[in-house]
Design a protein around this motif. Structure first.
Motif, PDB file in Angstrom:
ATOM      1  N   TYR A  39      40.766  33.674  36.763  1.00 53.86           N
ATOM      2  CA  TYR A  39      41.541  35.001  37.151  1.00 53.86           C
ATOM      3  C   TYR A  39      42.550  35.482  35.863  1.00 53.86           C
ATOM      4  CZ  TYR A  39      41.244  31.840  41.285  1.00 53.86           C
ATOM      5  OH  TYR A  39      40.668  31.094  42.317  1.00 53.86           O
ATOM      6  N   ASP A 146      39.594  39.695  40.529  1.00 50.22           N
ATOM      7  CA  ASP A 146      40.505  38.648  40.588  1.00 50.22           C
ATOM      8  C   ASP A 146      41.130  38.396  41.947  1.00 50.22           C
ATOM      9  OD1 ASP A 146      40.027  38.296  38.000  1.00 50.22           O
ATOM     10  OD2 ASP A 146      42.390  38.260  37.453  1.00 50.22           O
ATOM     11  N   ILE A 150      39.882  35.424  44.371  1.00 46.13           N
ATOM     12  CA  ILE A 150      41.187  34.346  45.097  1.00 46.13           C
ATOM     13  C   ILE A 150      40.737  34.015  46.561  1.00 46.13           C
ATOM     14  CG2 ILE A 150      43.469  34.487  45.751  1.00 46.13           C
ATOM     15  CD1 ILE A 150      44.089  35.602  42.973  1.00 46.13           C
ATOM     16  N   VAL A 206      47.588  33.537  44.343  1.00 47.64           N
ATOM     17  CA  VAL A 206      46.812  32.835  42.966  1.00 47.64           C
ATOM     18  C   VAL A 206      47.257  31.444  42.917  1.00 47.64           C
ATOM     19  CG1 VAL A 206      48.439  33.357  41.237  1.00 47.64           C
ATOM     20  CG2 VAL A 206      46.053  33.193  40.793  1.00 47.64           C
ATOM     21  N   PRO A 407      33.174  35.540  39.696  1.00 50.79           N
ATOM     22  CA  PRO A 407      34.193  35.179  40.654  1.00 50.79           C
ATOM     23  C   PRO A 407      33.796  34.291  41.745  1.00 50.79           C
ATOM     24  CG  PRO A 407      33.419  37.434  40.755  1.00 50.79           C
ATOM     25  CD  PRO A 407      32.762  36.794  39.595  1.00 50.79           C
TER      26      PRO A 407
END
Length: 413
Positions: A39, A146, A150, A206, A407
């Protein structure tokens, strides 16, 4: 017609130029490599003081942070099971949209967010697939990536959803056990305790994603980092002394093969591949070999393929340490090649020079026809095939697209 062709040419030229803006001299910010690799935008917003100040000082994003913490606290009080808790820590579609819109409003080409894009996001190459977009749109895409990453991490390593490769990447717990439920609840309570007053809208989520990886012992993305100061120090320092005109190739890549049985440090397949590569290395075609492979097989092994191959190359085959680079994160053949390209770039080696993949015959020919697998797993092919040198050696040209974060693979993003 001629004018249309000129416009098209200029458009393609712009895309090409933008795609070349990743910088081999760029130095990443931060020291949490699991955070950095998964991230990176959120790592910057947390560790770049001027950006943190701007974002935490915005009333709309602050309100978003406060609402998120209340949702988490309410889920803990309601005591309706761990799925309710993890759901509160993921980003909702509305939250992603609100934060993205606010970043657009805050962005100016000459303010801190503008600098963040031009001096960090673009030269890092972590979001290179968005390089054809305007800077502000790249910022939003990086945020969206990001945020979804997550959510994906929490789904796999907290909710217990099956990953793409469940035999090697699955959760470490029985999700129906009391121990697991307690780990989830304790993690969420710790987030509330540490970040209950945070003004950074992304920090609770996060942090919980990182917690989810940690309780599963899945911090693989940070293995041996920073490698240039640890496992790769001797070879990394030697890179600066190489006269590249003397070599046809930057390095010889050896993809690892994990053992089938627990407690076995290196497989016969990896030993055979090391021997094949050592013969080629001693011909003097490249100044380095790179052993590639993480802690993959069998499930939750303590042995890294790359580290064990390095030991074998040094102790049994007489290859000096300053000629051996390791890449200890790759979990598949696709990422053996992708991660090799990344290290060639990050370590300042010539990116316009090919490398050799040296392995057994079956894997070597598999690599020659692996493009569809790469597109399915990575979204692009991280290399261009060169000449076939033998049944066990394939010439490869690295692709700059390899810098893009994946990701969907938090253990090796």
């Amino acid at each position: 017609m001629k004018r249309v062709l000129v416009i098209l040419f200029l458009s393609f030229a712009t895309l090409y130029l933008r795609a070349q803006t990743a910088n081999q001299r760029y130095q990443q910010l931060g020291n949490n490599y699991v955070l950095i690799k998964n991230y990176y935008l959120l790592n910057l917003l947390q560790n770049y003081p001027a950006a943190s100040k701007l974002v935490s000082g915005d009333p709309i994003l602050t309100k978003l942070a406060q609402a998120k913490m209340k949702t988490v606290q309410d889920s803990l009080k309601a005591n309706k099971g761990f799925m309710s808790i993890t759901r509160s820590l993921k980003f909702s579609a509305a939250e992603i949209k609100t934060a993205g819109a606010r970043l657009v409003s805050l962005y100016k080409p000459n303010n801190v967010l503008g600098v963040l894009v031009t001096k960090h996001l673009i030269p890092s190459g972590f979001y290179i697939q968005y390089d054809n977009l305007s800077n502000v749109k790249l910022l939003v895409k990086a945020w969206e990536q990001d945020a979804h990453a997550i959510n994906h991490t929490i789904e796999i390593y907290a909710d217990g959803k099956k990953p793409g490769f469940p035999d090697i990447d699955s959760i470490n717990f029985n999700i129906y056990s009391k121990t697991y439920s307690k780990a989830i609840t304790d993690g969420a309570n710790d987030i509330v305790k540490r970040y209950g007053a945070t003004r950074l809208f992304f920090l609770p989520s996060v942090s919980y994603a990182l917690h989810s990886l940690d309780i599963n012992g899945r911090n693989d993305a940070g293995n041996d980092e920073p490698m240039q100061l640890n496992a790769n120090k001797a070879a990394y320092n030697r890179i600066k002394t190489i006269d590249w005109k003397k070599y046809m190739y930057t390095l010889i890549l050896i993809p690892g093969e994990g053992p089938d049985r627990p407690g076995v440090s290196i497989s016969p397949g990896s030993i055979a591949r090391c021997k094949i590569a050592a013969i080629k290395f001693k011909e003097g075609v490249a100044p380095f070999v790179m052993a590639s492979g993480g802690k993959v097989h069998p499930f939750k092994t303590n042995f890294s393929e790359a580290e064990q191959m390095k030991k074998y190359l040094m102790n049994q085959l007489g290859i000096p340490e300053n000629a051996i680079l390791i890449e200890p994160q790759a979990r598949h053949t696709t990422t053996n090649l992708r991660n090799c390209a990344r290290l060639i770039f990050r370590y300042g080696m010539p990116f316009n020079k090919p490398f050799i993949v040296s392995t057994n015959k079956i894997q070597s020919y598999y690599i020659s026809y692996m493009q569809k697998r790469c597109e399915a797993d990575l979204g692009y092919v991280p290399y261009t095939l060169g000449r076939r040198l033998s049944n066990t050696e394939q010439e490869i040209m690295p692709n700059i697209a390899s810098l893009q974060i994946n990701p969907l693979e938090p253990l090796d993003p």
